[in-house]
Design a protein around this motif. Sequence first.
Motif, PDB file in Angstrom:
ATOM      1  N   LEU A 162      13.228 -41.017  59.139  1.00  0.00           N
ATOM      2  CA  LEU A 162      13.396 -40.171  57.957  1.00  0.00           C
ATOM      3  C   LEU A 162      12.069 -40.096  57.204  1.00  0.00           C
ATOM      4  O   LEU A 162      11.461 -41.123  56.909  1.00  0.00           O
ATOM      5  N   PHE A 181      22.628 -34.876  73.164  1.00  0.00           N
ATOM      6  CA  PHE A 181      23.571 -33.867  72.680  1.00  0.00           C
ATOM      7  C   PHE A 181      23.859 -32.866  73.780  1.00  0.00           C
ATOM      8  O   PHE A 181      23.059 -32.656  74.673  1.00  0.00           O
ATOM      9  N   THR A 211      16.532 -32.163  61.368  1.00  0.00           N
ATOM     10  CA  THR A 211      17.660 -32.858  60.734  1.00  0.00           C
ATOM     11  C   THR A 211      17.341 -34.333  60.547  1.00  0.00           C
ATOM     12  O   THR A 211      17.752 -34.955  59.561  1.00  0.00           O
ATOM     13  N   ALA A 231      27.722 -35.820  64.499  1.00  0.00           N
ATOM     14  CA  ALA A 231      26.352 -35.706  65.019  1.00  0.00           C
ATOM     15  C   ALA A 231      25.343 -36.216  63.989  1.00  0.00           C
ATOM     16  O   ALA A 231      24.465 -37.024  64.302  1.00  0.00           O
ATOM     17  N   ILE A 232      25.482 -35.774  62.751  1.00  0.00           N
ATOM     18  CA  ILE A 232      24.468 -36.128  61.754  1.00  0.00           C
ATOM     19  C   ILE A 232      24.616 -37.595  61.330  1.00  0.00           C
ATOM     20  O   ILE A 232      23.616 -38.271  61.076  1.00  0.00           O
ATOM     21  N   THR A 233      25.848 -38.090  61.284  1.00  0.00           N
ATOM     22  CA  THR A 233      26.031 -39.516  60.995  1.00  0.00           C
ATOM     23  C   THR A 233      25.314 -40.352  62.050  1.00  0.00           C
ATOM     24  O   THR A 233      24.586 -41.302  61.726  1.00  0.00           O
ATOM     25  N   ALA A 234      25.486 -39.973  63.312  1.00  0.00           N
ATOM     26  CA  ALA A 234      24.822 -40.712  64.394  1.00  0.00           C
ATOM     27  C   ALA A 234      23.303 -40.577  64.294  1.00  0.00           C
ATOM     28  O   ALA A 234      22.566 -41.537  64.519  1.00  0.00           O
ATOM     29  N   LEU A 235      22.847 -39.390  63.927  1.00  0.00           N
ATOM     30  CA  LEU A 235      21.398 -39.176  63.791  1.00  0.00           C
ATOM     31  C   LEU A 235      20.831 -40.063  62.681  1.00  0.00           C
ATOM     32  O   LEU A 235      19.783 -40.686  62.834  1.00  0.00           O
ATOM     33  N   ARG A 236      21.543 -40.119  61.561  1.00  0.00           N
ATOM     34  CA  ARG A 236      21.027 -40.913  60.445  1.00  0.00           C
ATOM     35  C   ARG A 236      21.068 -42.406  60.760  1.00  0.00           C
ATOM     36  O   ARG A 236      20.217 -43.165  60.308  1.00  0.00           O
ATOM     37  N   MET A 258      28.582 -43.806  70.339  1.00  0.00           N
ATOM     38  CA  MET A 258      27.970 -44.699  69.343  1.00  0.00           C
ATOM     39  C   MET A 258      28.642 -46.069  69.368  1.00  0.00           C
ATOM     40  O   MET A 258      29.866 -46.163  69.382  1.00  0.00           O
ATOM     41  N   THR A 285      17.270 -30.250  65.558  1.00  0.00           N
ATOM     42  CA  THR A 285      17.758 -31.624  65.439  1.00  0.00           C
ATOM     43  C   THR A 285      16.644 -32.552  64.952  1.00  0.00           C
ATOM     44  O   THR A 285      16.868 -33.440  64.127  1.00  0.00           O
ATOM     45  N   ASP A 345      16.232 -30.962  70.304  1.00  0.00           N
ATOM     46  CA  ASP A 345      15.682 -29.651  69.965  1.00  0.00           C
ATOM     47  C   ASP A 345      15.022 -29.687  68.591  1.00  0.00           C
ATOM     48  O   ASP A 345      15.149 -30.661  67.845  1.00  0.00           O
ATOM     49  N   GLU A 395      29.770 -31.745  63.483  1.00  0.00           N
ATOM     50  CA  GLU A 395      28.483 -31.881  62.794  1.00  0.00           C
ATOM     51  C   GLU A 395      28.415 -33.199  62.033  1.00  0.00           C
ATOM     52  O   GLU A 395      27.378 -33.857  61.982  1.00  0.00           O
ATOM     53  N   LYS A 441      22.381 -49.922  67.341  1.00  0.00           N
ATOM     54  CA  LYS A 441      22.158 -48.479  67.352  1.00  0.00           C
ATOM     55  C   LYS A 441      21.543 -48.129  68.707  1.00  0.00           C
ATOM     56  O   LYS A 441      20.751 -48.903  69.248  1.00  0.00           O
ATOM     57  N   PRO A 442      21.877 -46.959  69.238  1.00  0.00           N
ATOM     58  CA  PRO A 442      21.201 -46.567  70.487  1.00  0.00           C
ATOM     59  C   PRO A 442      19.719 -46.349  70.203  1.00  0.00           C
ATOM     60  O   PRO A 442      19.345 -46.106  69.052  1.00  0.00           O
ATOM     61  N   PRO A 484      20.120 -34.481  55.823  1.00  0.00           N
ATOM     62  CA  PRO A 484      21.028 -34.118  54.728  1.00  0.00           C
ATOM     63  C   PRO A 484      21.532 -35.375  54.022  1.00  0.00           C
ATOM     64  O   PRO A 484      21.581 -36.451  54.612  1.00  0.00           O
ATOM     65  N   THR A 538      20.870 -43.734  63.875  1.00  0.00           N
ATOM     66  CA  THR A 538      19.968 -44.051  64.977  1.00  0.00           C
ATOM     67  C   THR A 538      18.507 -43.855  64.588  1.00  0.00           C
ATOM     68  O   THR A 538      17.643 -44.637  64.964  1.00  0.00           O
ATOM     69  N   TYR A 539      18.255 -42.798  63.825  1.00  0.00           N
ATOM     70  CA  TYR A 539      16.872 -42.444  63.508  1.00  0.00           C
ATOM     71  C   TYR A 539      16.538 -42.680  62.043  1.00  0.00           C
ATOM     72  O   TYR A 539      15.704 -41.972  61.470  1.00  0.00           O
ATOM     73  N   GLU A 563      16.875 -46.597  53.746  1.00  0.00           N
ATOM     74  CA  GLU A 563      16.203 -46.795  55.040  1.00  0.00           C
ATOM     75  C   GLU A 563      14.697 -46.535  54.949  1.00  0.00           C
ATOM     76  O   GLU A 563      13.949 -46.942  55.826  1.00  0.00           O
ATOM     77  N   SER A 564      14.269 -45.843  53.883  1.00  0.00           N
ATOM     78  CA  SER A 564      12.837 -45.606  53.738  1.00  0.00           C
ATOM     79  C   SER A 564      12.119 -46.802  53.123  1.00  0.00           C
ATOM     80  O   SER A 564      10.895 -46.857  53.094  1.00  0.00           O
ATOM     81  N   ARG A 601      25.482 -28.010  68.390  1.00  0.00           N
ATOM     82  CA  ARG A 601      25.261 -29.280  69.079  1.00  0.00           C
ATOM     83  C   ARG A 601      26.496 -30.159  68.973  1.00  0.00           C
ATOM     84  O   ARG A 601      27.235 -30.117  67.984  1.00  0.00           O
ATOM     85  N   LEU A 610      27.551 -34.315  69.830  1.00  0.00           N
ATOM     86  CA  LEU A 610      27.018 -35.617  70.222  1.00  0.00           C
ATOM     87  C   LEU A 610      27.564 -36.039  71.575  1.00  0.00           C
ATOM     88  O   LEU A 610      28.775 -36.006  71.801  1.00  0.00           O
ATOM     89  N   HIS A 670      12.377 -37.765  73.522  1.00  0.00           N
ATOM     90  CA  HIS A 670      13.830 -37.940  73.427  1.00  0.00           C
ATOM     91  C   HIS A 670      14.603 -36.664  73.767  1.00  0.00           C
ATOM     92  O   HIS A 670      15.829 -36.672  73.817  1.00  0.00           O
ATOM     93  N   LYS A 707      18.067 -43.866  71.476  1.00  0.00           N
ATOM     94  CA  LYS A 707      17.947 -42.412  71.327  1.00  0.00           C
ATOM     95  C   LYS A 707      19.306 -41.762  71.505  1.00  0.00           C
ATOM     96  O   LYS A 707      20.241 -42.389  72.007  1.00  0.00           O
ATOM     97  N   LEU A 708      19.421 -40.521  71.108  1.00  0.00           N
ATOM     98  CA  LEU A 708      20.697 -39.815  71.186  1.00  0.00           C
ATOM     99  C   LEU A 708      20.591 -38.633  72.138  1.00  0.00           C
ATOM    100  O   LEU A 708      19.526 -38.048  72.307  1.00  0.00           O
TER     101      LEU A 708
END
Lengths: 358, 502
Positions: free
Chosen positions: A288, B147, A256, A276-281, B161, A253, A250, A273, B141-142, A261, A283-284, B473-474, B155, B157, A247, B144-145
């Motif tokens: 976790l 940045f 993260t 970014a982190i909202t989207a990370l949580r 989204m 990330t 870095d 931030e 959801k995508p 968080p 999407t991914y 989510e876990s 970073r 985004l 993907h 992948k993301l």
Amino acid sequence: MDHNFQKDIAGCGLTGLISKKRERVSGSIIAKSLTLMNDRGNGLGAGYAAYGIYPDFADFYAFHIMYDVQSARFSVEEYIKEHFHVEKVEEIPTTPVKEIAINPLLVRYFISPSKGSITGDGNGEDFVVNAIMKINSEIDGAYVFSSGKNMGAFKGVGNPSVIAEFFRLDEYEGHIWTGHTRFPTNTPGWWGGAHPFTLLDWSIVHNGEISSYGINKRYLEMFGYKLALLTDTEVVAYLFDLLIRRHGLDVATACTILAAPFWKDIEDLDADEKEAITALRQTYSSALLNGPFSLLFGHQNGLVGINDRIKLRPLVAATKDDMVYMASEESAIRAICPAPDTVWAPRAGEPVIVELEN
Amino acid sequence: MFKSQAPPEYRATIDTDKCIRCKRCIQNCGWSVYDWGGDRVQIETSKCVRCLRCYHYCPTEAIEILKEETRFKENGYWSYNHIRNIKRQAETGGIPLTGMGCDREGTILFDHLMLDACQVTNPSIDPLREPMELKTFLGKKPSKLEFTKGKDGKRKLATKMPPNLELAAPIIFSPMSYGSISLNAQKVLARTAKECGILMNTGEGGLHEDLKPYTSNIIVQVASGRFGVNPEYLNAGVAVEIKIGQGAKPGIGGHLPGEKIPLEVAKARMIPVGTDALSPAPQHDIYSIEDLRQLIYAIKETTNYKPVSVKIATVHNVAAIASGIVRAGADIVYLDGFRGGTGAAPGIIRDHLGIPIEHALAAVDDRLRQEGIRNEASIVAAGGIRSAADAAKAIALGADCVAIGTAALMTMGCTLCGKCYTGNCSWGITTQRPELTVRLDPEVYAVRLSNLIRAWVHELMEVLGALGVNAIESLRGSRERLRGVGLDAQTLDMLGVKPAGR
């Protein structure tokens, strides 16, 4: 779909060091650090990973393969010869030790994908990963336990000092080392079950239990990973591979994502931030890593240490000149670095990211 | 008068010694069971549905509602309901109607699934001391993301989204229309949704003026009758749901009789007062998956791309259907299992069509993963979620969130008497009779419903803590944390769950 996987549960001790200036350090150093934490393991597994140990073959993938049966070796070598250029094959040098009565056949191969074989991402990494998946999941009695360039993993069933002696660790010099001793509670007593777990250049040593293993595994399966190794640590290695290599994220990330968080803390971040982190949580979320862990993640350019989100397993870090040390216990650091410049306990979920200088 | 051969199901009784002749039972019964006989209350027990309204409001506990002891001779093959339905059909030539979800016994998979807990090798987490996260996002959801790095090295985004619905907990209210339930009942749902940071759903009954302050917590529904649908309506909520089917009555439409269409309902539905509101069995512009895609995108165009949910009943081929729905562009797939509730459904349909939500959920989650499109849509599991335990198990099987209808109505007084289709609900829930609906004070009952949600939230947190994880989510899709007890190998394989002990 095979749902009938078994998760292996283990407690552990870990240690690692990195020379930012790429000074090469003997394997006996890391073995000394790990051996101090003997009581964190129960003799059912120990291992080491080292970077910078094969400078003469730095352009080749160094496959370390363990064979339970000779016939598996024939099948694997047939497969490798068909798809790879083989620069060198040799049995991994070992010393007989009385604590190890039986060991698998251990062979290393310095190889590169043969032209014409490569499909996928073009630089051959996907091809190599697929080959590893194929060998590990389809050829009974064969297991690729190391596959990076200019790096290697050495592991087996035994105490840290025994495994170090067996693999003649003092004969290797590397600029990044990690080590791991294991306290499995339901081990199949299998050499492949010891840490580190590696894929290409990634290596993981891990203390803890991934309580989110079930969903992490199913998430990885969506991307074609086959989890064959009977342990939850495997998902960590594959998650780093997915996030960083496939993907293009870095290291920071990726960390993260794995130890995200809390929402309450995300609220307080600046707009970029937070977004970014909202989207990370979102999407991914399935990546976790939940449950208690501390882990060291070695890669070609550095070493990363990270804890779970509420620090349920120990991790201590220290620096001395250009060296950075990380271990489960401070004593394991002081055993090899008696007077560090700084010593600290990294906060929950906050990675310690160390990169090599160019 | 012709006496029905279908005997009364219950026996309403009043202890005349305890009775103080206050007549509250007469006022409270929506079914006219009680009448004043000059010196005491007279009882017409054949009208009783055992909703217990009178029992709760009797100040001297003089009332008891008993099971009618006079029964057909017991028979292990011909159940009471079989015989009773034949008698009723012989008298009327009609289809016996039912309300609420299927009440037949049978294997309930939720009750055969056990959740895991931590011991020694990983610590459990105390939700009273540590953060425990239930925040849930519904929508695409995508996979992948991407940045970019700013000049300051930070970073930023780069991926746009898709819109998502944010829930404070993985629970929403299932669609229940104004018409099938009272406006006050809808107001209870709307107030609670706002209070608890979750969502309610209009069902196919339009959006009443009084709900407009709550639209940031409302999903508006489009179904086969298209009641109350116009661009303003579609844009009013946070998302739009296309209802293809309902778990309690897959494959059939709906019929709200003219008697339940007073002025206010008529206005919300945009139909004349007193006309029957007929929802056709299929949507007549959706005869195929490609037709569905066109409607999804027509709605997205109209709403500037709000999330679109597609609700289906769980039928045999649900996995392939759900996959098609996701590929047609839906952001949310709402799966309604055969135990799901209804205001009115023919008994034969309710009790014999469709499959349980547990099977359907496992199959759909598996299929979307096999096809690599699980991230393209969220899964809502509904149809018989009775407790936070069911919710936790549904989430472990793969649901993003659960939807509850029946459980929510119970906080308003519902006792599952199952006579919603008569419009006489004494609790003021499934009725439009003003003297009955006035009983349901939205303010009072929103407190009770909010309590329920809060209680389930606490319970889910306790479960997560015991599992040693601190984010929902876990657990989502983590079937490794489930074990089956007393299930056959094929069912376990289908569910992707190991047997207990392994």
